[in-house]
Structure formats: structure tokens, C-alpha cells
Write a protein that holds these residues in place. Structure first.
Motif, PDB file in Angstrom:
ATOM      1  N   ASP A 165       0.875  -1.170   0.000  1.00  0.00           N
ATOM      2  CA  ASP A 165       0.000   0.000   0.000  1.00  0.00           C
ATOM      3  C   ASP A 165       0.918   1.227   0.000  1.00  0.00           C
ATOM      4  N   GLY A 166       1.216   1.721  -1.185  1.00  0.00           N
ATOM      5  CA  GLY A 166       2.287   2.712  -1.289  1.00  0.00           C
ATOM      6  C   GLY A 166       3.601   2.022  -0.988  1.00  0.00           C
ATOM      7  N   ASP A 167       4.306   2.525   0.020  1.00  0.00           N
ATOM      8  CA  ASP A 167       5.546   1.895   0.456  1.00  0.00           C
ATOM      9  C   ASP A 167       5.340   1.016   1.680  1.00  0.00           C
ATOM     10  N   ARG A 168       4.105   0.860   2.128  1.00  0.00           N
ATOM     11  CA  ARG A 168       3.831   0.087   3.341  1.00  0.00           C
ATOM     12  C   ARG A 168       3.482  -1.360   3.002  1.00  0.00           C
ATOM     13  N   TYR A 169       4.058  -2.258   3.765  1.00  0.00           N
ATOM     14  CA  TYR A 169       3.765  -3.677   3.612  1.00  0.00           C
ATOM     15  C   TYR A 169       2.289  -3.939   3.878  1.00  0.00           C
ATOM     16  N   ALA A 170       1.635  -4.692   2.978  1.00  0.00           N
ATOM     17  CA  ALA A 170       0.214  -5.020   3.158  1.00  0.00           C
ATOM     18  C   ALA A 170      -0.015  -6.514   3.344  1.00  0.00           C
ATOM     19  N   ALA A 171       0.699  -7.354   2.592  1.00  0.00           N
ATOM     20  CA  ALA A 171       0.487  -8.800   2.672  1.00  0.00           C
ATOM     21  C   ALA A 171       1.593  -9.506   1.907  1.00  0.00           C
ATOM     22  N   SER A 172       1.788 -10.787   2.218  1.00  0.00           N
ATOM     23  CA  SER A 172       2.763 -11.574   1.468  1.00  0.00           C
ATOM     24  C   SER A 172       2.520 -13.056   1.708  1.00  0.00           C
ATOM     25  N   ALA A 173       3.096 -13.859   0.831  1.00  0.00           N
ATOM     26  CA  ALA A 173       3.061 -15.311   0.968  1.00  0.00           C
ATOM     27  C   ALA A 173       4.260 -15.887   0.232  1.00  0.00           C
ATOM     28  N   LEU A 174       4.711 -17.031   0.708  1.00  0.00           N
ATOM     29  CA  LEU A 174       5.835 -17.738   0.114  1.00  0.00           C
ATOM     30  C   LEU A 174       5.326 -18.994  -0.587  1.00  0.00           C
ATOM     31  N   GLY A 175       5.774 -19.212  -1.807  1.00  0.00           N
ATOM     32  CA  GLY A 175       5.494 -20.453  -2.512  1.00  0.00           C
ATOM     33  C   GLY A 175       6.784 -21.211  -2.769  1.00  0.00           C
ATOM     34  N   VAL A 176       6.745 -22.521  -2.541  1.00  0.00           N
ATOM     35  CA  VAL A 176       7.911 -23.375  -2.772  1.00  0.00           C
ATOM     36  C   VAL A 176       7.524 -24.418  -3.821  1.00  0.00           C
ATOM     37  N   VAL A 177       8.242 -24.430  -4.931  1.00  0.00           N
ATOM     38  CA  VAL A 177       7.891 -25.278  -6.075  1.00  0.00           C
ATOM     39  C   VAL A 177       8.787 -26.511  -6.093  1.00  0.00           C
ATOM     40  N   ASP A 178       8.143 -27.670  -6.071  1.00  0.00           N
ATOM     41  CA  ASP A 178       8.910 -28.915  -5.998  1.00  0.00           C
ATOM     42  C   ASP A 178       8.075 -30.054  -6.589  1.00  0.00           C
ATOM     43  N   ARG A 179       8.595 -30.717  -7.620  1.00  0.00           N
ATOM     44  CA  ARG A 179       7.972 -31.904  -8.208  1.00  0.00           C
ATOM     45  C   ARG A 179       6.523 -31.683  -8.641  1.00  0.00           C
ATOM     46  N   GLY A 180       6.266 -30.518  -9.221  1.00  0.00           N
ATOM     47  CA  GLY A 180       4.938 -30.228  -9.716  1.00  0.00           C
ATOM     48  C   GLY A 180       3.964 -29.733  -8.668  1.00  0.00           C
ATOM     49  N   TRP A 181       4.439 -29.529  -7.451  1.00  0.00           N
ATOM     50  CA  TRP A 181       3.605 -29.039  -6.363  1.00  0.00           C
ATOM     51  C   TRP A 181       4.069 -27.655  -5.925  1.00  0.00           C
ATOM     52  N   LEU A 182       3.106 -26.831  -5.525  1.00  0.00           N
ATOM     53  CA  LEU A 182       3.388 -25.523  -4.934  1.00  0.00           C
ATOM     54  C   LEU A 182       3.043 -25.592  -3.452  1.00  0.00           C
ATOM     55  N   GLY A 183       4.061 -25.489  -2.616  1.00  0.00           N
ATOM     56  CA  GLY A 183       3.825 -25.409  -1.177  1.00  0.00           C
ATOM     57  C   GLY A 183       3.606 -23.964  -0.774  1.00  0.00           C
ATOM     58  N   ILE A 184       2.582 -23.703   0.024  1.00  0.00           N
ATOM     59  CA  ILE A 184       2.212 -22.335   0.403  1.00  0.00           C
ATOM     60  C   ILE A 184       2.550 -22.125   1.875  1.00  0.00           C
ATOM     61  N   TYR A 185       3.377 -21.120   2.134  1.00  0.00           N
ATOM     62  CA  TYR A 185       3.883 -20.855   3.474  1.00  0.00           C
ATOM     63  C   TYR A 185       3.860 -19.346   3.759  1.00  0.00           C
ATOM     64  N   LYS A 186       3.958 -19.023   5.026  1.00  0.00           N
ATOM     65  CA  LYS A 186       4.155 -17.639   5.473  1.00  0.00           C
ATOM     66  C   LYS A 186       3.089 -16.682   4.919  1.00  0.00           C
ATOM     67  N   VAL A 187       1.850 -17.100   4.912  1.00  0.00           N
ATOM     68  CA  VAL A 187       0.759 -16.236   4.454  1.00  0.00           C
ATOM     69  C   VAL A 187       0.412 -15.247   5.557  1.00  0.00           C
ATOM     70  N   LEU A 188       0.455 -13.955   5.231  1.00  0.00           N
ATOM     71  CA  LEU A 188       0.178 -12.931   6.242  1.00  0.00           C
ATOM     72  C   LEU A 188      -0.411 -11.692   5.589  1.00  0.00           C
ATOM     73  N   VAL A 189      -1.495 -11.208   6.179  1.00  0.00           N
ATOM     74  CA  VAL A 189      -2.080  -9.921   5.797  1.00  0.00           C
ATOM     75  C   VAL A 189      -1.927  -8.989   6.987  1.00  0.00           C
ATOM     76  N   ALA A 190      -1.349  -7.812   6.769  1.00  0.00           N
ATOM     77  CA  ALA A 190      -1.148  -6.849   7.853  1.00  0.00           C
ATOM     78  C   ALA A 190      -2.483  -6.480   8.486  1.00  0.00           C
ATOM     79  N   ARG A 191      -2.463  -6.217   9.770  1.00  0.00           N
ATOM     80  CA  ARG A 191      -3.696  -5.988  10.522  1.00  0.00           C
ATOM     81  C   ARG A 191      -4.566  -4.904   9.894  1.00  0.00           C
ATOM     82  N   GLY A 192      -3.993  -3.802   9.491  1.00  0.00           N
ATOM     83  CA  GLY A 192      -4.775  -2.701   8.933  1.00  0.00           C
ATOM     84  C   GLY A 192      -5.331  -2.975   7.546  1.00  0.00           C
ATOM     85  N   GLN A 193      -4.934  -4.096   6.932  1.00  0.00           N
ATOM     86  CA  GLN A 193      -5.376  -4.435   5.577  1.00  0.00           C
ATOM     87  C   GLN A 193      -6.427  -5.550   5.566  1.00  0.00           C
TER      88      GLN A 193
END
Length: 254
Positions: A165-193
Motif C-alpha cells: 500500500d504505497g511503500d507500506r507492507y500489506a500482505a505476502s506469501a511464500l510459494g515453494v515449487v517442488d515436483r509439480g507441487w506448490l507449497g504455500i507458506y508464510k501467508v500474512l495480511v497486515a492488521r490494517g489491511q
């Protein structure tokens, strides 16, 4: 599916130290996240369970960590009985969920109309992303170095999708790709968002990025009591494959 997903999870989220003991993995990462600081049982092994639990407890005492087991369907019943006998506390149940990545998702570089956010897709974590995530969580200062080391230790391709949101962090997630699978980790939405549907848009972009990287399926781990996250994941087609629970000693043993 449990053995495959456990294999993928262990690769996607490593530990800083690992001991292999008769079918059990003892993992240590200076306390950052339960997965990297607990025992995962991949096979029953051949040695007496009580003797192996004694070794586990000694190893975690040496590392200054509470002895903790991650009990999945692969764990032998004898282990659960032994932990009951020793008074290990049962912690929140977690779900491992999986889904087919649907075709036609919004390309990760395209922002939705009237979103008002700036989206980034990167293959390595930028410093401002790590700092924004740590502050929004918030992550204890003592664990931030461990988190960076764990992320650097991932040995398969990674995708970091984030919203700003401008220069402010709003949300993020990590994807790890391995053997045709996407692992989803570290999903976070900032409180104000929160409350804007941002989690669903974040997940959609991560799935799209994973598809571009060759993944056809995705998996994730989520707390069984996290109803908001479960609703978001169900909307994206995720279904529970199996459950696991942490068992932790009430105190360090001398």
C-alpha cells in the motif's frame, strides 16, 4: 498422499540442524516455527520407542528447546501412548490441505482494477519484504535471524508474492515449487489491511505464479481453528488431506 506431502513439506521448510534416528527426524532451528523445531516420524523404526524418546529429550535439552513431536498419520501408535505416559501436552490440531491449481488464473504481474495496491513477485526475499513481514506478524527480534537462515536454506525454487500500500507492507506469501507441487507458506495480511478480501487475491496470485513455474497442484498447512483462513482456502478449492498435532513436554527434562 500423506508420505508425499510430508516429503514435500520437509524439503520446503528446512531446519538448521537435523538428526536422523531410526526413521525419526529431529529438527532444530533456534525455536523459529514448530515444523523446524520438532520431531517428524517418517517410519516406526526398529528400536524401542521409549529409548528413542529418551534420546529425543536429551537432544532438545542440548539445544535449549522443549522436546516436541509432530504427530502425523505416519507416527506409530506406540509413540502416542508413550507421550501420554510422559504427560506431553496436546497442542492445536493442524490440517494439511491440497488442491489442483485451476487454469486461467490472473497472471501474477497484473494488478486488479481498483485494487489500489502494488504487487510484486520475486524469486528471493527482498529485505523490505522480510522487515515488513517481521513487523506485521510481529516476529520476536530473536527469531528474525533464524527466519532468514531458514529461508536461505530452502534448496528448491521459491516465489515471494507481496502486496504494498504505497511503500507500506500489506500482505505476502511464500510459494515453494517442488515436483509439480506448490507449497504455500508464510501467508500474512497486515492488521490494517484485513477485511478487504486481500488474502484471497494474494492466494490467487501465488497460485498463478506457481502455475507459471510448472506446478499443477498446491498444498498448505493451516491451524484447525483458523476459520477465516479455512474459508479462504476452501474458496480456492483446498480440501483436507490429513491432520497432525504437536505434542510438547511440559518442561525441559534434566
Amino acid at each position: 498422499m500423506c508420505p508425499l506431502l510430508e516429503d514435500l513439506c520437509l524439503t520446503a521448510w528446512p531446519a538448521l540442524k537435523t538428526i536422523h534416528d531410526d526413521g525419526w527426524l529431529l529438527r532444530f532451528a533456534q525455536g523459529h516455527t514448530g515444523r523446524s523445531n520438532s520431531v517428524t516420524c517418517l517410519a516406526a523404526g526398529t528400536l524401542p520407542v521409549a529409548r528413542k524418546v529418551d534420546r529425543v529429550e536429551a537432544a532438545y535439552v542440548r539445544e535449549g528447546l522443549p522436546p516436541r513431536f509432530r504427530i502425523t498419520p505416519l507416527a506409530p501408535a506406540e509413540l502416542t501412548a508413550e507421550l501420554d505416559r510422559r504427560g506431553y501436552r496436546r497442542q492445536e490440531e493442524n490440517l494439511v490441505q491440497a488442491a489442483v491449481i485451476p487454469p486461467g488464473l490472473i497472471p501474477p504481474g497484473v494488478a486488479p482494477v481498483a485494487d489500489g495496491l502494488r504487487w510484486r513477485v520475486e524469486t528471493a526475499p527482498a529485505e523490505d519484504l522480510l522487515e515488513g513481514y517481521a513487523q506485521a506478524l510481529p516476529l520476536p527480534v530473536g527469531e528474525r535471524g533464524s527466519m532468514r537462515q531458514l529461508l536461505s536454506a530452502i534448496a528448491v525454487p521459491t516465489l515471494y508474492v507481496s502486496a504494498w500500500d504505497g511503500d507500506r507492507y500489506a500482505a505476502s506469501a511464500l510459494g515453494v515449487v517442488d515436483r509439480g507441487w506448490l507449497g504455500i507458506y508464510k501467508v500474512l495480511v497486515a492488521r490494517g489491511q484485513r477485511g478487504r478480501g486481500l488474502a484471497h487475491r494474494l492466494l490467487t496470485r501465488l497460485l498463478a505464479a506457481g502455475a507459471e513455474a510448472g506446478a499443477t497442484h498446491a498444498y498448505l498447512q493451516v491451524g484447525g481453528a483458523n476459520h477465516a483462513a479455512l474459508a479462504t482456502y476452501a474458496r480456492a478449492g483446498f480440501q483436507t488431506a490429513y491432520r497432525y498435532q504437536y505434542r510438547q513436554a511440559l518442561q525441559l527434562h534434566d
